[in-house]
Design a protein around this motif. Structure first.
Motif, PDB file in Angstrom:
ATOM      1  N   VAL A 106       0.846  -1.201   0.000  1.00  0.00           N
ATOM      2  CA  VAL A 106       0.000   0.000   0.000  1.00  0.00           C
ATOM      3  C   VAL A 106       0.879   1.248   0.000  1.00  0.00           C
ATOM      4  O   VAL A 106       0.640   2.196  -0.750  1.00  0.00           O
ATOM      5  CB  VAL A 106      -0.972   0.008   1.210  1.00  0.00           C
ATOM      6  N   TYR A 109       2.410   1.781  -3.340  1.00  0.00           N
ATOM      7  CA  TYR A 109       1.411   2.326  -4.265  1.00  0.00           C
ATOM      8  C   TYR A 109       1.214   3.820  -4.016  1.00  0.00           C
ATOM      9  O   TYR A 109       1.260   4.626  -4.939  1.00  0.00           O
ATOM     10  CB  TYR A 109       0.091   1.574  -4.059  1.00  0.00           C
ATOM     11  N   ASN A 110       1.020   4.165  -2.755  1.00  0.00           N
ATOM     12  CA  ASN A 110       0.683   5.554  -2.428  1.00  0.00           C
ATOM     13  C   ASN A 110       1.876   6.507  -2.489  1.00  0.00           C
ATOM     14  O   ASN A 110       1.719   7.664  -2.852  1.00  0.00           O
ATOM     15  CB  ASN A 110       0.027   5.622  -1.040  1.00  0.00           C
ATOM     16  N   GLN A 145       0.213  -5.441   3.129  1.00  0.00           N
ATOM     17  CA  GLN A 145      -0.667  -4.412   3.713  1.00  0.00           C
ATOM     18  C   GLN A 145      -2.031  -4.407   3.021  1.00  0.00           C
ATOM     19  O   GLN A 145      -3.036  -4.078   3.637  1.00  0.00           O
ATOM     20  CB  GLN A 145      -0.030  -3.022   3.557  1.00  0.00           C
ATOM     21  N   SER A 146      -2.051  -4.773   1.753  1.00  0.00           N
ATOM     22  CA  SER A 146      -3.313  -4.721   1.005  1.00  0.00           C
ATOM     23  C   SER A 146      -4.178  -5.955   1.254  1.00  0.00           C
ATOM     24  O   SER A 146      -5.289  -6.052   0.729  1.00  0.00           O
ATOM     25  CB  SER A 146      -3.026  -4.620  -0.492  1.00  0.00           C
ATOM     26  N   TYR A 159      -7.376  -3.295   9.945  1.00  0.00           N
ATOM     27  CA  TYR A 159      -7.781  -2.067   9.247  1.00  0.00           C
ATOM     28  C   TYR A 159      -8.607  -1.158  10.167  1.00  0.00           C
ATOM     29  O   TYR A 159      -8.594   0.055  10.018  1.00  0.00           O
ATOM     30  CB  TYR A 159      -8.564  -2.399   7.978  1.00  0.00           C
ATOM     31  N   GLN A 162      -6.215   1.019  11.940  1.00  0.00           N
ATOM     32  CA  GLN A 162      -5.794   2.124  11.064  1.00  0.00           C
ATOM     33  C   GLN A 162      -6.844   3.230  11.044  1.00  0.00           C
ATOM     34  O   GLN A 162      -6.530   4.405  11.219  1.00  0.00           O
ATOM     35  CB  GLN A 162      -5.588   1.600   9.633  1.00  0.00           C
ATOM     36  N   ILE A 187      -2.355   8.194   4.793  1.00  0.00           N
ATOM     37  CA  ILE A 187      -3.081   6.950   5.072  1.00  0.00           C
ATOM     38  C   ILE A 187      -2.085   5.788   5.210  1.00  0.00           C
ATOM     39  O   ILE A 187      -2.293   4.871   6.002  1.00  0.00           O
ATOM     40  CB  ILE A 187      -4.174   6.676   3.994  1.00  0.00           C
TER      41      ILE A 187
ATOM     42  N   ARG B 160      -8.776  -2.386   1.177  1.00  0.00           N
ATOM     43  CA  ARG B 160      -7.759  -2.130   0.150  1.00  0.00           C
ATOM     44  C   ARG B 160      -8.213  -0.975  -0.740  1.00  0.00           C
ATOM     45  O   ARG B 160      -7.446  -0.067  -1.047  1.00  0.00           O
ATOM     46  CB  ARG B 160      -7.533  -3.390  -0.687  1.00  0.00           C
ATOM     47  N   GLN B 162     -10.232   1.443   0.002  1.00  0.00           N
ATOM     48  CA  GLN B 162     -10.062   2.689   0.768  1.00  0.00           C
ATOM     49  C   GLN B 162      -8.608   3.162   0.703  1.00  0.00           C
ATOM     50  O   GLN B 162      -8.326   4.322   0.413  1.00  0.00           O
ATOM     51  CB  GLN B 162     -10.449   2.457   2.233  1.00  0.00           C
ATOM     52  N   ASN B 163      -7.681   2.253   0.960  1.00  0.00           N
ATOM     53  CA  ASN B 163      -6.265   2.628   1.020  1.00  0.00           C
ATOM     54  C   ASN B 163      -5.728   3.084  -0.333  1.00  0.00           C
ATOM     55  O   ASN B 163      -4.936   4.016  -0.402  1.00  0.00           O
ATOM     56  CB  ASN B 163      -5.436   1.455   1.563  1.00  0.00           C
ATOM     57  N   LEU B 164      -6.170   2.417  -1.396  1.00  0.00           N
ATOM     58  CA  LEU B 164      -5.644   2.786  -2.713  1.00  0.00           C
ATOM     59  C   LEU B 164      -6.313   4.060  -3.237  1.00  0.00           C
ATOM     60  O   LEU B 164      -5.700   4.832  -3.978  1.00  0.00           O
ATOM     61  CB  LEU B 164      -5.807   1.631  -3.714  1.00  0.00           C
TER      62      LEU B 164
END
Lengths: 367, 367
Positions: A106, A109-110, A145-146, A159, A162, A187, B160, B162-164
């Motif tokens: 994650v 990606y972010n 994480q995903s 989650y 989080q 996030i 996932r 939400q996070n992406l």
């Protein structure tokens, strides 16, 4: 003068560790228990500072359970600089720690725009090195994480943590700790805080046990913000402990970089590549001329090959001997390089044999 | 003059619906298919605007599957104003929509500081009213934001998303859409976007189908930001459709408020309470004096009791008759109130009988 950049996503220039200890408010490690001194990382000062490590030492002494939480962001090549985190984790694992490994797809990606598919591929390579270095996957909780596991109670709890952590954070503290911040980075930071604390949730084994997080010192901002948020969240979570290693220098000095192949040594490189790289790029602590070197001696602190030997020459007396020979001028930079090449290639040869087996283990693990 | 406040967390003052239609860029509903016209909400203009509703109308016409996504934030008392969302959802469910209900306990925690335990208790009360109003829980996917189901593939896929989604949003757009924003509100908004889009993920039934989200028009900022983020995320997600209802006025005018008991009518109130509230607080569209009223007639648009009758008097000709009698001055404000009290109490009496049964259904559902 080279500008020093220092944050969890980028490190360049010279790092003043003493200043970091003061700025970050972490403790310099001093007298250590025997079991720590026996480990090369602690004995030789690779691991040089910590937060709340006393709590973990007590668990080790009393043979009580504790957690070792580590993460990897699967971007770029796995190199010997990366291996320090795993070596720390393996050390704690041998002393009874239960290892968790979060694969930060994650975050990749972010913060880097890397797809989850690419993260999965690269993570396999990283884990192959981990297993070859001694990690027993069966004794770890490894997750992306995903995708937090196959047990929905656990997934939800992870989650949820989080999401609830968000309430206990402010934009200003993210900015203060990270500098520039985006919703994606924010996030991810909250998810990382969940990584660090979720092993304490009842869904992950009942009674909370202390956790140690081995990291490079540049990752301390992640630790600090997670500790602050968790403290505000409730008073049941045990503050995470952490131990910090210095950076293994890149060939040309500075931090070893995954993206600059002339700065790093990967665990998959060939003897010829290593020989070429070290001879061509490794920064030397030798003098300008042979005569001056013979007279004044070399500087091991600046000599990258010697710094690598601190990790690859396990024999303390041999290492001291090399240091003395170099400082006295008896040993030349070329000889230091040749010795480092030999030791590193010996290590890599053995590692690559283990790696071939490890690849199958990892394939099986992902299947 | 009363200041008008208008955002997803607060509405007060007078709402200019024409201006909202223009500002939000939503479509005013005009000519509707027969099946829509047969429903009181559409026929009487409670549901007055939409986004991309043509896509849903086509699914209904072709008898193809579609999703109805709705949410509830379990804070305060469930009142007749809230019931409009559910009435919309029930309408779509009867036409073949698969209903999802997200209980926004994460949002209640992050935006209101309400514990998950309290949210769970209040959600039971809300759902009891939902079931009494006609919702079949067995035909819905009802979940808490903090706990997405018992299937880890689904849980992971939901969080996932939400996070992406975070990567595809900016702080400025959150600020632009919501005004003041905190990490808690931001992460809740991202989770809400996941609520709206996750039914399209392969983990939730394979082929993506269009979704309609019935909401009060004040919730449009949530819809807009979710649509924008999802469009940037990938081109596989079908933009969500939405339909908007006006606010049922509070007794004293303005929006009905869950926290002001002199503004709302709860579905659990007694006949005496209703009689007292309407007589005491309900804003009247009548004239200052009896003589003036008889001469000029009352104003139904301003008369709160009449506005309630638009929901509770199902007979169109009867409603027209009342309007004409009031506007002509034949019917007095007190008579209007008495009629509204009678109709509302008739409805509540029947509802409360159903509610007692529904409570058991809901208990069973949570057990």
């Amino acid at each position: 003068m080279v500008k020093t950049i220092f944050n969890p996503w980028e490190v360049s220039g010279n790092v003043d560790y003493e200043r970091l200890v003061k700025e970050f408010g972490i403790e310099r490690l001093k007298k250590l228990p025997k079991v720590f001194e026996e480990n090369i990382l602690f004995r030789r000062g690779f691991v040089f500072a910590a937060r709340d490590i006393g709590r973990i030492m007590l668990r080790i002494k009393d043979r009580k359970p504790f957690v070792v939480m580590t993460g990897l962001m699967p971007t770029g090549k796995f190199h010997i600089g990366h291996s320090l985190v795993l070596m720390q984790a393996l050390f704690y694992q041998k002393l009874g720690g239960r290892v968790y490994i979060s694969i930060a797809d994650v975050e990749a990606y972010n913060a880097r725009g890397q797809s989850l598919e690419d993260s999965r591929k690269i993570a396999k390579e990283y884990l192959t090195d981990y297993v070859a270095l001694g990690l027993d996957l069966k004794k770890c909780d490894v997750y992306f994480q995903s995708e937090r596991g196959k047990d929905s109670k656990k997934s939800n709890a992870y989650y949820r943590l989080q999401n609830l952590f968000a309430k206990h954070s402010t934009f200003n503290e993210f900015k203060g700790v990270y500098g520039e911040i985006s919703p994606g980075k924010m996030i991810s930071s909250l998810l990382q805080a969940a990584d660090m604390y979720h092993p304490q949730l009842k869904e992950f084994g009942g009674k909370p046990v202390p956790a140690i997080i081995p990291v490079g010192v540049d990752q301390d901002p992640h630790i600090r913000i997670a500790r602050d948020i968790a403290r505000r969240f409730n008073n049941k979570l045990i503050p995470i402990s952490s131990s910090y290693h210095v950076f293994l220098p890149g060939l040309k000095g500075g931090k070893m970089s995954a993206s600059d192949q002339n700065s790093h040594i990967c665990l998959t490189e060939t003897p010829a590549q290593i020989k070429n790289k070290i001879n061509k790029y490794a920064f030397s602590g030798g003098r300008e001329t042979l005569a001056e070197h013979r007279k004044k001696g070399g500087n091991v602190d600046k000599d990258v090959s010697y710094q690598y030997l601190r990790l690859f020459e396990e024999d303390d007396s041999k290492l001291i001997e090399i240091k003395e020979l170099y400082e006295s001028g008896e040993m030349l930079s070329g000889e230091m390089k040749a010795y480092a090449i030999e030791k590193i290639n010996l290590f890599l040869k053995a590692h690559q044999v283990k790696r071939a087996k490890a690849a199958k283990v990892v394939e099986g693990f992902f299947a």
